[in-house]
Design a protein around this motif. Structure first.
Motif, PDB file in Angstrom:
ATOM      1  N   CYS A  17      -5.624 -16.253  -3.468  1.00 17.96           N
ATOM      2  CA  CYS A  17      -5.645 -16.517  -4.908  1.00 17.96           C
ATOM      3  C   CYS A  17      -4.259 -16.889  -5.425  1.00 17.96           C
ATOM      4  CB  CYS A  17      -6.190 -15.299  -5.647  1.00 17.96           C
ATOM      5  SG  CYS A  17      -7.967 -15.045  -5.467  1.00 17.96           S
ATOM      6  N   GLU A  18      -3.245 -16.113  -5.027  1.00 18.40           N
ATOM      7  CA  GLU A  18      -1.891 -16.422  -5.495  1.00 18.40           C
ATOM      8  C   GLU A  18      -1.400 -17.746  -4.915  1.00 18.40           C
ATOM      9  OE1 GLU A  18      -0.351 -15.096  -7.843  1.00 18.40           O
ATOM     10  OE2 GLU A  18      -0.977 -13.002  -8.018  1.00 18.40           O
ATOM     11  N   ALA A  19      -1.718 -18.020  -3.652  1.00 23.73           N
ATOM     12  CA  ALA A  19      -1.285 -19.273  -3.029  1.00 23.73           C
ATOM     13  C   ALA A  19      -1.909 -20.468  -3.730  1.00 23.73           C
ATOM     14  CB  ALA A  19      -1.648 -19.279  -1.544  1.00 23.73           C
ATOM     15  N   ALA A  20      -3.215 -20.397  -3.979  1.00 22.26           N
ATOM     16  CA  ALA A  20      -3.915 -21.512  -4.614  1.00 22.26           C
ATOM     17  C   ALA A  20      -3.428 -21.730  -6.042  1.00 22.26           C
ATOM     18  CB  ALA A  20      -5.419 -21.247  -4.598  1.00 22.26           C
ATOM     19  N   ALA A  21      -3.247 -20.626  -6.786  1.00 24.05           N
ATOM     20  CA  ALA A  21      -2.791 -20.747  -8.177  1.00 24.05           C
ATOM     21  C   ALA A  21      -1.387 -21.334  -8.239  1.00 24.05           C
ATOM     22  CB  ALA A  21      -2.835 -19.379  -8.855  1.00 24.05           C
ATOM     23  N   ALA A  22      -0.500 -20.888  -7.347  1.00 24.61           N
ATOM     24  CA  ALA A  22       0.878 -21.396  -7.358  1.00 24.61           C
ATOM     25  C   ALA A  22       0.921 -22.887  -7.049  1.00 24.61           C
ATOM     26  CB  ALA A  22       1.726 -20.617  -6.348  1.00 24.61           C
ATOM     27  N   ALA A  23       0.219 -23.297  -6.002  1.00 23.65           N
ATOM     28  CA  ALA A  23       0.215 -24.716  -5.635  1.00 23.65           C
ATOM     29  C   ALA A  23      -0.357 -25.573  -6.760  1.00 23.65           C
ATOM     30  CB  ALA A  23      -0.577 -24.911  -4.344  1.00 23.65           C
ATOM     31  N   ALA A  24      -1.450 -25.105  -7.360  1.00 27.60           N
ATOM     32  CA  ALA A  24      -2.088 -25.869  -8.434  1.00 27.60           C
ATOM     33  C   ALA A  24      -1.193 -25.955  -9.665  1.00 27.60           C
ATOM     34  CB  ALA A  24      -3.430 -25.234  -8.792  1.00 27.60           C
ATOM     35  N   ASN A  25      -0.566 -24.843 -10.042  1.00 22.43           N
ATOM     36  CA  ASN A  25       0.292 -24.847 -11.226  1.00 22.43           C
ATOM     37  C   ASN A  25       1.540 -25.692 -11.030  1.00 22.43           C
ATOM     38  OD1 ASN A  25      -1.212 -23.323 -13.048  1.00 22.43           O
ATOM     39  ND2 ASN A  25      -0.512 -21.384 -12.185  1.00 22.43           N
ATOM     40  N   LEU A  26       1.957 -25.876  -9.794  1.00 23.62           N
ATOM     41  CA  LEU A  26       3.109 -26.726  -9.514  1.00 23.62           C
ATOM     42  C   LEU A  26       2.738 -28.213  -9.514  1.00 23.62           C
ATOM     43  CD1 LEU A  26       4.890 -24.623  -6.772  1.00 23.62           C
ATOM     44  CD2 LEU A  26       5.858 -25.285  -8.979  1.00 23.62           C
ATOM     45  N   GLY A  27       1.433 -28.495  -9.562  1.00 21.65           N
ATOM     46  CA  GLY A  27       0.997 -29.885  -9.655  1.00 21.65           C
ATOM     47  C   GLY A  27       0.238 -30.413  -8.466  1.00 21.65           C
ATOM     48  N   SER A  28       0.037 -29.604  -7.441  1.00 26.10           N
ATOM     49  CA  SER A  28      -0.730 -30.058  -6.278  1.00 26.10           C
ATOM     50  C   SER A  28      -2.230 -29.994  -6.562  1.00 26.10           C
ATOM     51  CB  SER A  28      -0.425 -29.184  -5.054  1.00 26.10           C
ATOM     52  OG  SER A  28       0.799 -29.544  -4.463  1.00 26.10           O
ATOM     53  N   LYS A  29      -2.931 -31.004  -6.144  1.00 27.43           N
ATOM     54  CA  LYS A  29      -4.383 -30.964  -6.176  1.00 27.43           C
ATOM     55  C   LYS A  29      -4.805 -30.015  -5.060  1.00 27.43           C
ATOM     56  CE  LYS A  29      -8.524 -33.827  -6.055  1.00 27.43           C
ATOM     57  NZ  LYS A  29      -9.065 -35.198  -5.813  1.00 27.43           N
ATOM     58  N   THR A  30      -5.400 -28.881  -5.443  1.00 26.57           N
ATOM     59  CA  THR A  30      -5.576 -27.760  -4.524  1.00 26.57           C
ATOM     60  C   THR A  30      -7.042 -27.388  -4.385  1.00 26.57           C
ATOM     61  OG1 THR A  30      -3.417 -26.907  -5.215  1.00 26.57           O
ATOM     62  CG2 THR A  30      -4.865 -25.381  -4.051  1.00 26.57           C
ATOM     63  N   LEU A  31      -7.459 -27.115  -3.145  1.00 21.89           N
ATOM     64  CA  LEU A  31      -8.811 -26.645  -2.871  1.00 21.89           C
ATOM     65  C   LEU A  31      -8.732 -25.240  -2.294  1.00 21.89           C
ATOM     66  CD1 LEU A  31     -11.891 -27.302  -2.636  1.00 21.89           C
ATOM     67  CD2 LEU A  31     -11.426 -27.941  -0.250  1.00 21.89           C
ATOM     68  N   LEU A  32      -9.481 -24.319  -2.901  1.00 22.53           N
ATOM     69  CA  LEU A  32      -9.604 -22.961  -2.383  1.00 22.53           C
ATOM     70  C   LEU A  32     -10.974 -22.829  -1.728  1.00 22.53           C
ATOM     71  CD1 LEU A  32      -8.669 -19.990  -2.106  1.00 22.53           C
ATOM     72  CD2 LEU A  32      -9.660 -19.573  -4.375  1.00 22.53           C
ATOM     73  N   VAL A  33     -10.982 -22.539  -0.440  1.00 26.54           N
ATOM     74  CA  VAL A  33     -12.235 -22.377   0.311  1.00 26.54           C
ATOM     75  C   VAL A  33     -12.462 -20.889   0.531  1.00 26.54           C
ATOM     76  CG1 VAL A  33     -13.462 -22.897   2.442  1.00 26.54           C
ATOM     77  CG2 VAL A  33     -11.909 -24.587   1.452  1.00 26.54           C
ATOM     78  N   THR A  34     -13.576 -20.370   0.049  1.00 35.26           N
ATOM     79  CA  THR A  34     -13.880 -18.950   0.172  1.00 35.26           C
ATOM     80  C   THR A  34     -15.336 -18.745   0.550  1.00 35.26           C
ATOM     81  OG1 THR A  34     -13.884 -16.824  -0.996  1.00 35.26           O
ATOM     82  CG2 THR A  34     -14.357 -18.773  -2.317  1.00 35.26           C
ATOM     83  N   MET A  35     -15.622 -17.705   1.301  1.00 34.31           N
ATOM     84  CA  MET A  35     -16.983 -17.440   1.767  1.00 34.31           C
ATOM     85  C   MET A  35     -17.929 -17.054   0.635  1.00 34.31           C
ATOM     86  SD  MET A  35     -15.973 -15.232   5.154  1.00 34.31           S
ATOM     87  CE  MET A  35     -17.635 -15.033   5.763  1.00 34.31           C
ATOM     88  N   ASP A  36     -17.382 -16.364  -0.403  1.00 33.98           N
ATOM     89  CA  ASP A  36     -18.234 -15.865  -1.475  1.00 33.98           C
ATOM     90  C   ASP A  36     -17.446 -15.892  -2.780  1.00 33.98           C
ATOM     91  OD1 ASP A  36     -19.937 -14.561  -3.194  1.00 33.98           O
ATOM     92  OD2 ASP A  36     -20.345 -12.880  -1.859  1.00 33.98           O
ATOM     93  N   MET A  37     -17.821 -16.787  -3.682  1.00 30.17           N
ATOM     94  CA  MET A  37     -17.114 -16.902  -4.955  1.00 30.17           C
ATOM     95  C   MET A  37     -17.259 -15.656  -5.821  1.00 30.17           C
ATOM     96  SD  MET A  37     -18.022 -20.855  -5.905  1.00 30.17           S
ATOM     97  CE  MET A  37     -17.358 -20.708  -7.559  1.00 30.17           C
ATOM     98  N   ASN A  38     -18.275 -14.841  -5.529  1.00 24.73           N
ATOM     99  CA  ASN A  38     -18.480 -13.622  -6.311  1.00 24.73           C
ATOM    100  C   ASN A  38     -17.618 -12.458  -5.825  1.00 24.73           C
ATOM    101  OD1 ASN A  38     -20.555 -14.725  -8.019  1.00 24.73           O
ATOM    102  ND2 ASN A  38     -21.914 -14.649  -6.250  1.00 24.73           N
TER     103      ASN A  38
END
Length: 626
Positions: A17-38
């Motif tokens: 979560c922190e990795a994806a948020a940091a990359a996205a907030n810095l301007g990278s188009k970011t995909l987070l792949v997770t087994m269960d969104m819930n």
């Protein structure tokens, strides 16, 4: 659908979560792949954030522009500042969180970020070529491509759960394990190992005699995790409870040791020394007749409680029988037993300080895949990996925190330079500059760096500037304010401290351990008027506390900073790929082997490798002409 991204993050735990948020907030188009969104940012074990040294990491994540502290504040059902009886270098914030609301709050954060996209699936293969990653393939047969990939797989790589003789493949209870990825990474040359962790039984509160337990309430003061002034605790505040095991409980546990996976050979992997199971406690501390337990709520509107201190992989029947020997649990009912879990990790000395792997370019590891344990340690790695994955995708200087700049810097340096021989957990004792790395000054240490990088937002930077201005104004007044003996001596005598023979500056009184800014303000009207000029600031008490700490510990802070500055000399001597260590016969055999395997960036990093002696460092200095 677009299958090309700047950064792909695999795993929706705290690191992911922190990795994806940091990359996205810095301007990278970011995909987070997770087994269960819930189950994004699920708290697999205790629904708590922070604690000794861990709380400092959360404050640092927040100061950098991360979200763990914000989410923890919004979902806290109890907050405490630990170690207040000790010096401020040891103060550590901790919050008990509502597990379900924590997940929901994190999901709202992620879905609010314009550059961040989420895909529910399982990664099964890493796509790479010419020594660099190019993408991933999922169980659904979808291929995604990116310039950088961050793996945050947690305990899911070949995860295996143990409850007595029962074995269940999984990364968490009721969630499947991930197979094949470890094997693929090993074919690329990575070294892997197995670790073990565990989680306790979950208790039904309706079956507990709470009137027989000692209450441990939280505190309601200005302390929190986030430095942002708009974040506050809004949920119902609940108490934890303390209790103890007893000899009858221990006897049942001892009888069950032959059925314990930890003691009958069923589990072979490395377990955490500092968070042992209850069966390990009764063996290691056989002379103790009781062990303290903490009964902690899982949420403001659930009956589920977490029994901290009773982690176990014993059979269900033995766990239940032992619990019922504790008077308050005589009629106990449970939601699920404790269990142990084994999983794969990778030797973190195979990483650089950016958390990029040395073997494959643009591939980053963060979290338990690196041999750590704890949500906070994972999240701290995650934000650094996310920042550097963005930098790899768009260019720029690597972002690395030094040991005197952050606990996160200590954590990563320990992993990359020393490696792990058990699940790594952060302690204040691991930080040689812990007086510099206090929880109260994380924003002063890190927010400017993050703002320059483009991660910390303008409003966060503005709050920091306002805080610095207020602190400097108050400190200047304290340095110039004169106090006469007639004004203060009666108060000093009542406070148990030496009275004045001559006048002095107020700063000299505040430096005394028996006195505080607020106590002195009660008897010095001019001073009271000065400090209450800041009362309109929502962080008024935070500012006062920060100024007082800087005054009382000025000598210690200055001395520690001088030591850190001396170490910089070695930090600036770069040696990576400079030597053929195997050919330097004057080095010890152990030094040649470890220096070749780790290939440290600087001479200072080499000096921290276990087994590297001062004489080995001197030899390298001579070879460098120094």
């Amino acid at each position: 659908m677009n299958f090309k991204y700047d950064v792909i993050v695999v795993g929706g735990g705290h690191a992911g979560c922190e990795a994806a948020a940091a990359a996205a907030n810095l301007g990278s188009k970011t995909l987070l792949v997770t087994m269960d969104m819930n189950r994004i940012a699920d708290m697999s074990c205790n629904p708590a954030v922070g604690g000794i040294a861990k709380g400092q990491i959360v404050r640092e994540i927040d100061a950098l522009g991360g979200y763990m502290g914000i989410v923890a504040d919004r979902t806290a059902i109890q907050f405490r500042m630990l170690n207040l009886s000790k010096g401020p270098a040891m103060w550590s914030p901790r919050a008990q969180s509502d597990r379900v609301k924590f997940i929901s709050a994190w999901r709202r954060v992620l879905e609010s970020l314009p550059n961040l996209f989420i895909w529910q699936d399982t990664m099964v293969e890493l796509l790479n070529g010419h020594g660099a990653v190019t993408g991933i393939r999922t169980a659904m047969g979808v291929s995604f491509f990116a310039k950088a990939i961050v793996l945050t797989n947690g305990t899911f790589l070949n995860g295996l759960l143990h409850i007595g003789a029962i074995k269940i493949k999984g990364g968490r209870l009721a969630e499947p394990a991930v197979g094949g990825l470890t094997e693929q990474l090993c074919t690329l040359g990575f070294r892997s190992g197995r670790m073990k962790t565990g989680t306790p039984v979950r208790i039904d509160a309706r079956s507990v005699y709470f009137d027989e337990l000692d209450e441990q309430p939280g505190v309601d003061d200005f302390h929190k995790f986030s430095f942002l002034d708009m974040v506050s605790r809004s949920l119902k505040q609940l108490s934890c409870r303390t209790l103890y095991t007893n000899e009858a409980c221990h006897e049942i546990l001892r009888r069950g040791l032959s059925e314990s996976p930890l003691y009958n050979g069923q589990i072979q992997s490395i377990g955490p020394r500092y968070c042992p199971s209850i069966e390990t406690k009764i063996v290691t501390f056989a002379d103790k007749t009781r062990h303290q337990l903490f009964l902690e709520p899982e949420g403001e509107d659930t009956q589920e409680y977490y029994l901290n201190g009773f982690s176990s992989s014993l059979p269900l029947e033995i766990q239940l029988e032992a619990l019922k020997c504790i008077p308050a649990f005589r009629d106990v009912r449970i939601y699920r037993p404790g269990y142990a879990i084994e999983y794969d990790f990778f030797d973190p000395t195979q990483l650089t300080h950016t958390l990029e792997t040395k073997l494959v370019s643009n591939l980053f590891f963060a979290g338990q895949i690196n041999g750590t344990t704890g949500y906070e340690e994972a999240a701290g790695q995650g934000i650094i990996a996310g920042i550097n994955a963005h930098i790899n995708s768009h260019g720029g200087a690597p972002f690395v925190l030094k040991r005197d700049e952050a606990y996160i810097g200590v954590l990563i340096d320990d992993l990359v330079v020393k490696g792990v021989d058990e699940p790594y957990r952060m302690f204040t004792s691991r930080a040689e500059y812990r007086i510099l790395l206090r929880q109260d000054n994380a924003d002063m240490r890190l927010t400017e760096k993050s703002y320059a990088l483009g991660l910390a937002c303008a409003s966060r930077h503005r709050l920091l500037r306002e805080k610095k201005t207020a602190m400097h104004a108050l400190a200047d007044f304290i340095k110039s304010y004169s106090v006469k003996p007639s004004q203060i001596n009666a108060f000093l005598e009542n406070s148990g401290t030496t009275s004045l023979e001559h006048g002095c500056k107020l700063i000299d009184l505040i430096a005394r351990p028996q006195l505080s800014i607020f106590r002195l303000a009660e008897i010095l009207p001019d001073f009271s008027e000065q400090i209450y000029r800041f009362a309109s600031d929502t962080r008024f008490e935070e500012i006062i506390e920060a100024v007082e700490i800087s005054i009382k510990y000025a000598g210690y802070i200055e001395r520690e900073q001088q030591i850190a500055n001396k170490i910089y000399r070695l930090e600036n001597l770069y040696i990576r790929d400079r030597f053929d260590y195997d050919s330097i016969q004057s080095l010890s055999t152990e030094a040649r082997q470890k220096l070749t395997r780790i290939n440290p960036e600087t001479l200072a990093q080499a000096s921290r490798i276990p087994g590297i002696s001062p004489s080995d460092i001197n030899i390298l200095l001579i070879l460098m002409g120094r």
